[in-house]
Design a protein around this motif. Structure first.
Motif: not given
Ligand code: NCD
Length: 316
Positions: A63, A174, A236
């Motif tokens: 990211t 998320r 994960r």
């Protein structure tokens, strides 16, 4: 209050997939397609003279690099805080709002990752420049969901009437939260959620998402995976969210994406996705399967989607 996009990205924050609608997603994807066809030299003219501050309170490979690369490929420059709890005045106890007010004096946009859900909404509220949520604890990761949606769209040419599987940590992940919200904007989607019982969605989230019109089917065994999914989205188990590491150890490899599982349950059309990093939940031998997109198409699309976002948000 977060502003809805409603087809206009100029100066908007990107904090949650709740800000989006079909029209805005499609506008973004059109920009991505345009960028993919434009020469690097031309792209470089877009953000010359602009500065992005990247502040990551949690570790990141993709990211962070992807946002930095996207901004630089458009001719802009970045101020990088990859370890603010040891290198910034956050160590001295400066509030996140004060930090935001400082960063907005120096830059045109803030990209932030933070361990606490809801922080990015606070930062966006305080800031006078646009803010992008690069992950807020167990909350959301909107740019990841947009790149995941783009990857699915590129492959199937639509985002409606799809059947997908999400596996791993539904409670703390998320990326799955944002992706479920994203896909619920389009009609006729069904998602199977495969996790150990302990890691299924919180009941509030399950209710909230189901109310958005998407069909969510919780399953707890690979036996219940339907054999005609368009995509599998593996994740994960989020170690850093567990108070008791023994519980993490027990649950971490509950479901592994293996060649065997693929031969039993995947279709010819099924694409295999993962936001990464993986820590054992996808067998390395799966990487060579042409349907595996997590090491190639997905991260590449991530850069293009972020370029499109920067371009649309900062265009004057
Ligand atoms: C994810 C994240 O940070 O939420 N990684 C990413 O940004 N691509 C997923 C994860 O850490 O498991």
């Amino acid at each position: 209050m977060l502003k809805s996009i409603k087809g206009i990205f100029t100066n908007k924050d990107i904090v949650s997939l709740s800000q989006f609608d079909q029209q805005s997603v499609m506008k973004l994807f059109k920009e991505v397609m345009k960028i993919k066809k434009t020469s690097p030299k031309k792209l470089f003219k877009n953000l010359q003279g602009k500065i992005a501050t990247l502040v990551f309170f949690e570790p990141s490979t993709r990211t962070f690099s992807s946002h930095a690369s996207a901004f630089k490929r458009l001719g802009g420059q970045t101020i990088d805080h990859q370890n603010p709890m040891t290198t910034s005045s956050a160590v001295k106890g400066e509030s996140i709002e004060d930090m935001t007010h400082m960063l907005e004096q120096y830059s045109d946009i803030i990209v932030m990752r933070h361990p606490t859900k809801g922080t990015l909404e606070k930062v966006a509220e305080a800031a006078t420049i646009p803010v992008i949520n690069a992950g807020d604890g167990v909350g959301e990761h909107p740019t990841q969901a947009l790149l995941d949606m783009y990857t699915i769209f590129e492959k199937f040419k639509r985002l409606k009437g799809l059947k997908g599987l999400m596996a791993g940590d539904m409670l703390n992940g998320r990326t799955v939260h944002s992706l479920i919200k994203g896909l619920s904007m389009f009609p006729g989607n069904t998602i199977y959620l495969l996790s150990p019982k302990e890691l299924r969605l919180s009941r509030e989230e399950y209710k909230e998402y189901s109310g958005r019109g998407i069909r969510l089917v919780e399953i707890f065994s690979t036996k219940d995976i339907p054999s005609d999914c368009h995509f599998w989205y593996w994740t994960r188990v989020q170690k850093e969210r567990f108070k008791d590491q023994k519980v993490y150890e027990k649950l971490k490899l509950s479901f592994i994406l293996t060649k065997k599982l693929i031969s039993e349950k995947a279709a010819k059309k099924t694409i295999f996705m993962h936001p990464l990093p993986r820590v054992g939940e996808i067998e390395v031998s799966v990487d060579d399967d042409p349907r595996s997109l997590y090491l190639t198409t997905q991260p590449k699309n991530g850069m293009y989607v972020r370029m499109a976002l920067f371009k649309l948000i900062l265009k004057s």
